[in-house]
Design a protein around this motif. Structure first.
Motif, mmCIF file in Angstrom:
data_model
loop_
_atom_site.group_PDB
_atom_site.id
_atom_site.type_symbol
_atom_site.label_atom_id
_atom_site.label_comp_id
_atom_site.label_asym_id
_atom_site.label_seq_id
_atom_site.Cartn_x
_atom_site.Cartn_y
_atom_site.Cartn_z
ATOM 1 N N VAL A 252 0.870 -1.184 0.000
ATOM 2 C CA VAL A 252 0.000 0.000 0.000
ATOM 3 C C VAL A 252 0.899 1.224 0.000
ATOM 4 O O VAL A 252 1.740 1.384 0.890
ATOM 5 N N LEU A 253 0.733 2.074 -1.007
ATOM 6 C CA LEU A 253 1.559 3.282 -1.143
ATOM 7 C C LEU A 253 0.761 4.519 -0.746
ATOM 8 O O LEU A 253 -0.390 4.681 -1.161
ATOM 9 N N VAL A 254 1.376 5.383 0.037
ATOM 10 C CA VAL A 254 0.792 6.688 0.359
ATOM 11 C C VAL A 254 1.641 7.728 -0.354
ATOM 12 O O VAL A 254 2.824 7.889 -0.036
ATOM 13 N N CYS A 255 1.041 8.409 -1.333
ATOM 14 C CA CYS A 255 1.794 9.278 -2.245
ATOM 15 C C CYS A 255 1.410 10.739 -2.073
ATOM 16 O O CYS A 255 0.299 11.075 -1.663
ATOM 17 N N GLY A 256 2.328 11.603 -2.449
ATOM 18 C CA GLY A 256 2.072 13.034 -2.401
ATOM 19 C C GLY A 256 3.362 13.812 -2.282
ATOM 20 O O GLY A 256 4.423 13.248 -2.014
ATOM 21 N N PRO A 257 3.299 15.133 -2.463
ATOM 22 C CA PRO A 257 4.501 15.966 -2.364
ATOM 23 C C PRO A 257 4.925 16.171 -0.918
ATOM 24 O O PRO A 257 4.235 15.744 0.016
ATOM 25 N N THR A 258 6.040 16.842 -0.729
ATOM 26 C CA THR A 258 6.498 17.185 0.616
ATOM 27 C C THR A 258 5.458 18.050 1.320
ATOM 28 O O THR A 258 4.921 18.983 0.737
ATOM 29 N N GLY A 259 5.173 17.726 2.570
ATOM 30 C CA GLY A 259 4.204 18.504 3.336
ATOM 31 C C GLY A 259 2.766 18.138 3.061
ATOM 32 O O GLY A 259 1.859 18.875 3.454
ATOM 33 N N ALA A 260 2.515 16.987 2.405
ATOM 34 C CA ALA A 260 1.138 16.591 2.076
ATOM 35 C C ALA A 260 0.485 15.793 3.190
ATOM 36 O O ALA A 260 -0.688 15.427 3.076
ATOM 37 N N GLY A 261 1.206 15.476 4.247
ATOM 38 C CA GLY A 261 0.637 14.719 5.354
ATOM 39 C C GLY A 261 0.719 13.221 5.187
ATOM 40 O O GLY A 261 -0.042 12.479 5.811
ATOM 41 N N LYS A 262 1.673 12.748 4.372
ATOM 42 C CA LYS A 262 1.790 11.306 4.126
ATOM 43 C C LYS A 262 2.126 10.546 5.412
ATOM 44 O O LYS A 262 1.507 9.521 5.706
ATOM 45 N N SER A 263 3.095 11.045 6.164
ATOM 46 C CA SER A 263 3.497 10.362 7.400
ATOM 47 C C SER A 263 2.355 10.326 8.398
ATOM 48 O O SER A 263 2.179 9.339 9.127
ATOM 49 N N THR A 264 1.562 11.394 8.444
ATOM 50 C CA THR A 264 0.409 11.441 9.346
ATOM 51 C C THR A 264 -0.617 10.389 8.968
ATOM 52 O O THR A 264 -1.169 9.696 9.829
#
Length: 466
Positions: A252-264
């Motif tokens: 399962v991949l959580v994608c997005g730019p820096t600061g998009a809240g992926k880690s959250t």
């Protein structure tokens, strides 16, 4: 010009600051209100100051009035706020006052004490504002809050050098090296500590000649992931995520730019899994370094520069008999291979990736050496997200993309990103963002024309909401 001032180092040593001054009337803030010796020193210093000013021909009339001194009790936070004003651009402490008020220490000790207090004040402000990064360039401090940089106070230029040296010293860097990039880290505070990751790079240009850009990433151990239901996903997406959490294996991949809240998002997903299974699952995360403390999850800090590589960590993780593995970020061939191996060996794997959509994610992983057909066989879903801003509000724009039936057999080697996107079922909250924008426009909340959420999803929103 005629204001009485205490130096930052004096305030740090003595726990005292100026709360208010109106001419010859002054109020001191003291951490220890019973310190009569300190009170006596402050009285004499303020009296000597008034005597010297009153001897001047241009002495203001309010300073010629009767002297009045009061002391009030304050805590460390109040002291920080009072002292922070001494670092603002344009504020200068007089040499006579500095000589009169400093203790009999060496000059470098005074500067170090001032730098300690300044760093303490900046980190305290960043923590209270829930900032993830602190940027220091020239004499400007900026905080990254909810993915965007916000400008802080401008500092006195001569203090910035002392501040940077203090940070480098704590982070184990070469203090005098200014022409090479450096990385380091340190821990701030002993209770509820913040792990601070430091990066410096030399910068050039008219305003940056001979200076550095310093960025601190703050990993606050007191931060607990938000509840998954409160992140901004709609009901359809939450139902889709619920089905994903039932998977026994895959990627399962959580994608997005820096600061998009992926880690959250990943942290919230792992916390949700832990709550539902009530310690029936063994969940292990490998991060460099961990950004959240997640109850019930065994978190491993991977530091390839000093300790364990991702490959070495994975070998040990396999011996821990995990059910779920989280990889902080896929950023090179090694981490991509680690994610593939973990998913192929019967584990459910979560990882973050800097891409804007499922099709781009496949192309990116293929570029990192993963075979497309093999990747298609293990990919369970991608969560592509970005934070959209409207004035002070933040809205999560998310696309939960789930592979269609027979996804693996439909994937072809020369498919484009758009063609790959069409092989997924897309559960988005774009229509909610669009309708909210329209409602705000109708109510007159926004004077400017706003048609759709901005960012990387603009064209995709047009396509999917018709």
């Amino acid at each position: 010009m005629f204001d009485f001032k205490l130096t930052p180092a004096y305030c740090l040593f003595n726990g005292a600051a100026i709360l208010e001054q109106h001419g010859s009337e002054i109020i001191f803030l003291l951490e220890n209100l019973d310190d009569v010796v300190l009170q006596g020193r402050l009285r004499r210093a303020f009296k000597n100051y008034l005597d010297s000013v009153r001897a001047l021909d241009d002495c203001p009339g309010e300073l010629k009035e009767e002297m009045r001194i009061d002391f009030v009790k304050g805590n460390r936070d109040q002291l920080r706020r009072c002292v922070s004003g001494l670092y603002k651009a344009g504020v200068r402490v007089g040499d006579e006052q500095e000589q009169a008020l400093f203790l009999n220490g060496k000059e470098n000790e005074k500067k170090e004490a001032a730098a300690v207090l300044l760093l303490d004040s900046i980190l305290h402000d960043a923590r209270s504002k829930k900032a993830t990064d602190i940027h220091i360039e020239k004499n400007c401090v900026r905080f990254r809050i909810n993915g965007r940089l916000e400008r802080g106070e401008e500092l006195v230029e001569e203090r910035v050098c002392e501040l940077v040296q203090r940070i480098k010293l704590l982070a184990g860097m070469n203090v005098i090296e200014k022409h090479r990039c450096q990385d380091g880290r340190f821990v701030y505070e002993s209770t509820d500590p913040i792990f601070v990751r430091v990066s410096t790079v030399p910068v050039i240009g008219k305003n940056y000649l001979g200076s550095e850009s310093l960025v601190m990433r703050l990993l606050d151990t007191s931060r607990v992931p938000l509840d998954l239901k409160h992140l901004g996903f709609n009901e359809d997406q939450l139902c889709g995520i619920d089905e994903i959490l039932k998977a026994k294996n895959g990627l399962v991949l959580v994608c997005g730019p820096t600061g998009a809240g992926k880690s959250t998002t990943v942290a919230a997903v792992l916390l949700e899994m832990e709550k539902r299974e009530s310690e029936k699952l063994k969940i292990i995360s490998m991060e460099d370094p961990p950004e959240y403390v997640i109850p019930g999850v065994s978190q491993i800090q991977v530091d390839e520069n000093h300790f364990t590589s991702y490959d070495e960590a994975l070998a040990h993780v396999f011996r821990q008999d995990p059910d779920v593995i989280m990889i902080g970020e896929i950023r090179d061939e090694i981490t991509a291979g680690v994610a593939l191996r973990a998913a192929l060996t019967g584990h459910l794997v979560f990882a973050t990736l800097h891409t804007s959509g499922p099709g781009e994610a496949i192309l990116r992983l293929e570029n990192l050496g993963l075979e497309r057909k093999l990747l298609a066989s293990i990919l369970r879903a991608t969560i592509c997200q970005e934070l959209d801003y409207k004035d002070e509000e933040i809205f999560l724009c998310a696309d939960l993309a789930i592979p269609k039936v027979k996804f693996g057999s439909l994937v072809e080697k020369f498919m484009s990103e758009e063609e790959l996107d069409d092989l997924f079922i897309h559960l988005t909250n774009f229509s909610e963002a669009f309708n909210k924008t329209l409602d705000d426009l109708k109510s007159g909340k926004y004077k400017r024309k706003v048609l759709l959420p901005g960012g990387i999803y603009g064209q995709k929103i047009h396509k999917r909401i018709g």
